[in-house]
Design a protein around this motif. Sequence first.
Motif, PDB file in Angstrom:
ATOM      1  N   ALA A 135      44.296  36.040  35.068  1.00  0.00           N
ATOM      2  CA  ALA A 135      45.091  37.369  35.024  1.00  0.00           C
ATOM      3  C   ALA A 135      45.218  38.379  33.863  1.00  0.00           C
ATOM      4  CB  ALA A 135      46.939  36.430  35.689  1.00  0.00           C
ATOM      5  N   SER A 136      45.379  37.297  32.709  1.00  0.00           N
ATOM      6  CA  SER A 136      45.669  37.528  31.783  1.00  0.00           C
ATOM      7  C   SER A 136      44.826  38.033  31.066  1.00  0.00           C
ATOM      8  CB  SER A 136      45.826  36.001  30.318  1.00  0.00           C
ATOM      9  OG  SER A 136      46.533  35.406  30.719  1.00  0.00           O
ATOM     10  N   GLY A 137      43.423  38.321  31.174  1.00  0.00           N
ATOM     11  CA  GLY A 137      42.591  38.763  31.026  1.00  0.00           C
ATOM     12  C   GLY A 137      42.939  40.598  31.005  1.00  0.00           C
ATOM     13  N   ALA A 138      43.047  40.580  32.544  1.00  0.00           N
ATOM     14  CA  ALA A 138      43.119  41.094  33.823  1.00  0.00           C
ATOM     15  C   ALA A 138      44.592  42.374  32.662  1.00  0.00           C
ATOM     16  CB  ALA A 138      43.077  41.376  34.570  1.00  0.00           C
ATOM     17  N   PHE A 139      45.507  41.896  32.362  1.00  0.00           N
ATOM     18  CA  PHE A 139      46.608  42.504  31.571  1.00  0.00           C
ATOM     19  C   PHE A 139      46.142  43.008  30.441  1.00  0.00           C
ATOM     20  CE2 PHE A 139      50.661  42.678  29.482  1.00  0.00           C
ATOM     21  CZ  PHE A 139      51.419  43.473  29.719  1.00  0.00           C
ATOM     22  N   ALA A 140      45.610  42.414  29.762  1.00  0.00           N
ATOM     23  CA  ALA A 140      45.184  42.665  28.259  1.00  0.00           C
ATOM     24  C   ALA A 140      44.367  44.010  28.510  1.00  0.00           C
ATOM     25  CB  ALA A 140      44.486  42.146  27.642  1.00  0.00           C
ATOM     26  N   GLY A 141      43.032  44.464  29.290  1.00  0.00           N
ATOM     27  CA  GLY A 141      42.578  45.367  29.477  1.00  0.00           C
ATOM     28  C   GLY A 141      43.103  46.518  30.066  1.00  0.00           C
ATOM     29  N   ARG A 192      38.157  49.110  35.517  1.00  0.00           N
ATOM     30  CA  ARG A 192      37.026  48.254  34.409  1.00  0.00           C
ATOM     31  C   ARG A 192      37.318  47.152  33.712  1.00  0.00           C
ATOM     32  NH1 ARG A 192      34.534  49.023  30.405  1.00  0.00           N
ATOM     33  NH2 ARG A 192      32.338  48.856  29.767  1.00  0.00           N
ATOM     34  N   ALA A 193      38.330  47.632  32.683  1.00  0.00           N
ATOM     35  CA  ALA A 193      38.447  46.879  31.910  1.00  0.00           C
ATOM     36  C   ALA A 193      39.494  45.923  32.663  1.00  0.00           C
ATOM     37  CB  ALA A 193      39.781  48.133  31.193  1.00  0.00           C
ATOM     38  N   ALA A 194      40.474  46.232  33.204  1.00  0.00           N
ATOM     39  CA  ALA A 194      40.469  44.494  34.127  1.00  0.00           C
ATOM     40  C   ALA A 194      39.465  43.442  33.931  1.00  0.00           C
ATOM     41  CB  ALA A 194      41.820  45.490  35.421  1.00  0.00           C
ATOM     42  N   ALA A 195      39.334  44.290  35.427  1.00  0.00           N
ATOM     43  CA  ALA A 195      37.298  43.521  35.607  1.00  0.00           C
ATOM     44  C   ALA A 195      36.594  43.172  34.375  1.00  0.00           C
ATOM     45  CB  ALA A 195      36.619  43.947  36.813  1.00  0.00           C
ATOM     46  N   LEU A 196      36.165  44.482  33.172  1.00  0.00           N
ATOM     47  CA  LEU A 196      35.372  43.145  32.183  1.00  0.00           C
ATOM     48  C   LEU A 196      36.521  42.595  31.499  1.00  0.00           C
ATOM     49  CD1 LEU A 196      32.864  43.676  30.030  1.00  0.00           C
ATOM     50  CD2 LEU A 196      34.908  45.670  29.450  1.00  0.00           C
ATOM     51  N   THR A 197      37.983  42.657  31.214  1.00  0.00           N
ATOM     52  CA  THR A 197      38.561  41.379  30.316  1.00  0.00           C
ATOM     53  C   THR A 197      38.890  40.031  30.762  1.00  0.00           C
ATOM     54  OG1 THR A 197      39.250  43.326  29.242  1.00  0.00           O
ATOM     55  CG2 THR A 197      40.279  41.369  28.740  1.00  0.00           C
ATOM     56  N   ALA A 198      38.792  40.400  32.367  1.00  0.00           N
ATOM     57  CA  ALA A 198      39.159  39.387  32.848  1.00  0.00           C
ATOM     58  C   ALA A 198      37.963  38.667  32.870  1.00  0.00           C
ATOM     59  CB  ALA A 198      39.633  39.539  34.007  1.00  0.00           C
ATOM     60  N   SER A 199      36.759  39.215  33.612  1.00  0.00           N
ATOM     61  CA  SER A 199      35.772  38.341  33.519  1.00  0.00           C
ATOM     62  C   SER A 199      35.343  36.863  32.342  1.00  0.00           C
ATOM     63  CB  SER A 199      34.021  39.480  34.504  1.00  0.00           C
ATOM     64  OG  SER A 199      34.360  40.537  33.888  1.00  0.00           O
TER      65      SER A 199
END
Length: 314
Positions: A135-141, A192-199
């Motif tokens: 969730a943190s990665g998705a938000f940041a991305g 894409r950025a949310a998925a990229l950063t989260a993953s």
Amino acid sequence: MIGDISPPVASIPVVEGNAQAMNSKTLLPPLSTVASHFGTSGLSVALATGVTHPLDVLKVRLQMQHVGQRGPLIGMTGIFLQLMKQEGPRSLYLGLTPALTRSVLYGGLRLGLYEPTKVCFDWAFESTNVLVKIASGAFAGAVATALTNPVEVVKVRLQMNPNAVPIAEVRELVSKEGIGALWKGVGPAMARAAALTASQLATYDETKRILVKRTSLEEGFHLHLCSSVVAGVASTLITAPIDMIKTRLMLQQDSGSVRIYRNGFHCGYKVIRKEGPLALYKGGFAIFARLGPQTMITFILCEKLRSLAGLHKM
């Protein structure tokens, strides 16, 4: 691990008869620490982007093959030879200036926001499990992309036009299609950025934790390399289809009522229907060839720069 910027328990005073009150002075890190945090993130992403940019150009060219129709695809080697023959070696660095500009801004925000966001979720939910990391990665991305989307639009336009000049391209785009054209494809780009950063970040973070716990690896180059390889593979598999849709929308020319794709979902539907499901992975190998090394370079450099800046390891 990521999230070490959280304050010690002693910094949160207890007032009798009331709930715990957070002392804002101790919760907020010094401005120099914040600058170092975002600076090391942005610089590491920019350096990784500079090394892998030619693969990004090839990826965009691959994704724009046979728009709206089925047909035999030219592979990455074929596209490379075609570019060398028709446009010369310089074509591999089309859009480099906006790419580096975006990397500093987007990279700094994307990596820089991850830790504070995770700390906030930790305070709110009293947990730092893998779901919190995702969730943190998705938000940041998503936030980073929403702010830097105009630079990405200019970059992909330049990558398809060897004669374009950045400022002139922006003026032409805005004059013909309006200021909103700078946020073309922002929905898929944020997804894409949310998925990229989260993953990417969650996988890197969790892989480091597991490797330290279950293997003999300790904090250092080999741990960072192994974790970043796993993160690169995971993020490529998840984001390749979204990346292709984002590229199609950003390169779509709006003239009056003529629009091939209305939005990201419509684009994905038309691509699958007219070009086949595998078309969503056009340029997939180029994405992996670029994103894999970029992920490794980014995390290894970021860990080193953070160490030099006196910051905690990721």
